[in-house]
Design an enzyme around this catalytic site. Sequence first.
Site, PDB file in Angstrom:
ATOM      1  N   GLU A 205       0.817  -1.210   0.000  1.00  0.00           N
ATOM      2  CA  GLU A 205       0.000   0.000   0.000  1.00  0.00           C
ATOM      3  C   GLU A 205       0.855   1.267   0.000  1.00  0.00           C
ATOM      4  O   GLU A 205       0.511   2.251  -0.632  1.00  0.00           O
ATOM      5  CB  GLU A 205      -0.961   0.003   1.190  1.00  0.00           C
ATOM      6  CG  GLU A 205      -2.070  -1.048   1.102  1.00  0.00           C
ATOM      7  CD  GLU A 205      -2.930  -0.890  -0.148  1.00  0.00           C
ATOM      8  OE1 GLU A 205      -2.947   0.201  -0.742  1.00  0.00           O
ATOM      9  OE2 GLU A 205      -3.593  -1.872  -0.539  1.00  0.00           O
TER      10      GLU A 205
ATOM     11  N   GLN B  67       0.358   6.819  -5.222  1.00  0.00           N
ATOM     12  CA  GLN B  67       0.705   7.663  -6.369  1.00  0.00           C
ATOM     13  C   GLN B  67       1.637   6.960  -7.352  1.00  0.00           C
ATOM     14  O   GLN B  67       2.415   7.593  -8.061  1.00  0.00           O
ATOM     15  CB  GLN B  67       1.372   8.967  -5.889  1.00  0.00           C
ATOM     16  CG  GLN B  67       0.493   9.791  -4.984  1.00  0.00           C
ATOM     17  CD  GLN B  67      -0.651  10.420  -5.737  1.00  0.00           C
ATOM     18  OE1 GLN B  67      -0.470  11.370  -6.470  1.00  0.00           O
ATOM     19  NE2 GLN B  67      -1.838   9.862  -5.562  1.00  0.00           N
TER      20      GLN B  67
ATOM     21  N   TYR C  95      -6.331   6.785   3.844  1.00  0.00           N
ATOM     22  CA  TYR C  95      -6.473   5.723   2.839  1.00  0.00           C
ATOM     23  C   TYR C  95      -5.785   4.441   3.299  1.00  0.00           C
ATOM     24  O   TYR C  95      -6.390   3.355   3.310  1.00  0.00           O
ATOM     25  CB  TYR C  95      -5.905   6.135   1.463  1.00  0.00           C
ATOM     26  CG  TYR C  95      -5.693   4.904   0.618  1.00  0.00           C
ATOM     27  CD1 TYR C  95      -6.782   4.254   0.043  1.00  0.00           C
ATOM     28  CD2 TYR C  95      -4.435   4.304   0.510  1.00  0.00           C
ATOM     29  CE1 TYR C  95      -6.620   3.057  -0.646  1.00  0.00           C
ATOM     30  CE2 TYR C  95      -4.269   3.118  -0.183  1.00  0.00           C
ATOM     31  CZ  TYR C  95      -5.366   2.497  -0.762  1.00  0.00           C
ATOM     32  OH  TYR C  95      -5.206   1.313  -1.418  1.00  0.00           O
TER      33      TYR C  95
ATOM     34  N   ASP D 185      -9.234   6.047  -2.298  1.00  0.00           N
ATOM     35  CA  ASP D 185      -8.124   6.589  -3.084  1.00  0.00           C
ATOM     36  C   ASP D 185      -8.710   7.259  -4.332  1.00  0.00           C
ATOM     37  O   ASP D 185      -9.916   7.447  -4.457  1.00  0.00           O
ATOM     38  CB  ASP D 185      -7.153   5.470  -3.461  1.00  0.00           C
ATOM     39  CG  ASP D 185      -7.764   4.542  -4.490  1.00  0.00           C
ATOM     40  OD1 ASP D 185      -8.996   4.506  -4.605  1.00  0.00           O
ATOM     41  OD2 ASP D 185      -7.006   3.854  -5.189  1.00  0.00           O
TER      42      ASP D 185
ATOM     43  N   CYS E 185     -18.698  -2.696 -18.103  1.00  0.00           N
ATOM     44  CA  CYS E 185     -18.750  -2.506 -16.650  1.00  0.00           C
ATOM     45  C   CYS E 185     -19.794  -3.408 -15.988  1.00  0.00           C
ATOM     46  O   CYS E 185     -20.960  -3.426 -16.388  1.00  0.00           O
ATOM     47  CB  CYS E 185     -19.053  -1.043 -16.320  1.00  0.00           C
ATOM     48  SG  CYS E 185     -19.088  -0.728 -14.541  1.00  0.00           S
TER      49      CYS E 185
END
Length: 369
Positions: free
Chosen positions: A47, A52, A130, A148, A212
């Site tokens: 994590e 980023q 997060y 996130d 989806c």
Amino acid sequence: MNFPSLDHIEKTDITQFQQDLLNWYKEEKRDLPWRYDQDPYKVWVSEIMLQQTRVDTVIPYFERFIEQFPTIEALAEAEEEKVLKAWEGLGYYSRVRNLQAAVKEVHEQYGGKVPDTKEAISSLKGIGPYTSGAILSIAYGVPEPAVDGNVMRVLSRIFSIWDDIAKASTRKVFEEAVRRIISKEDPSSFNQALMELGALICTPTSPACLLCPVRDHCHAFHEGTADELPIKTKKKNMRHVHLAAAVLQTEGGEVLIQKRPESGLLANLWEFPNTELSGHGHPKVELELFLEREYGIESTLDKEPFAKIQHVFSHLTWDIDVYKGTMASSVPARERSRLVSSEEVEQYAFSVSHQKIWKQAKKNGWNHS
DNA sequence: TAAACGTGGTG
DNA sequence: TCACCAAGTTT
């Protein structure tokens, strides 16, 4: 809170949404090395690395890191130099210094067991809202939100939430949304499925709505607004900094390197001696003044730089003029500096910007005196 | 709240 | 080519 479609959502809708999402995740989830088990330490490391940072970038770093530091204890007892070297090239280096500091705390204060409460885990360095939610849900099955960028994008579309996700305060809106829909039976899969959907289907540009699994539940799909969400303002004012750097070698072929300050940009990484240019004098002269002031070196720099390197960070750009020079083989007077052989250079952790310098030095500037 | 903090990929 | 993006946290 103010998202109409969520306020009026029915319990049966939530159950159906969870089922559609989790069934899709079970079939389509990627085979990633941090999903082989639920070791809280490995979840934690993954994590932090993924902050980023793209999955494809993280994979090889994660595998090497876990091989080198397999346990809390191994990382807690490792030399920071080794740890930084393992992170070299990943960026945001405070992540790994915070990680090791936090791992040391877990080793010493929690008997080596990663805490399983929001309060305790959130107090650890480098673990924000997060990451605490991610570790609690994935490693311990606790139904906490892990919001996130993926989750905000996916849910902004599903619930038609037009808040600016660039604002820090907006995260709470999405945490509240997740609390209402998270699966209590499998919060781990639920949180990961939301992120997986964002990575594979509900992408930032041209989302694959026709593929989806939860498009029937998606407000933006029905309204045709998926391409307009999420709302994200924010521009970066890029700052330019001009530097001059020196690759100094002794007659014995050793090179002078120095360690950056303990905080700030590229903290504790190694680099070649350099100085920020005022723009007044000539770069070569400013660099010579720096070398004399910091090291007492009467340097013999080449007249012209052998390379000009540009390096773009997220918030600033470096333009570096790189000079070659020679120096006596006496011990450098400056703290946090070393004279190392050209083979040893690559055992130290450098930022990518200074790796570029070394690469150019080996190609152009080396072996000529 | 906004800026600092890295890097490599992408349309 | 280049602005923007990617599983955020700290100050």
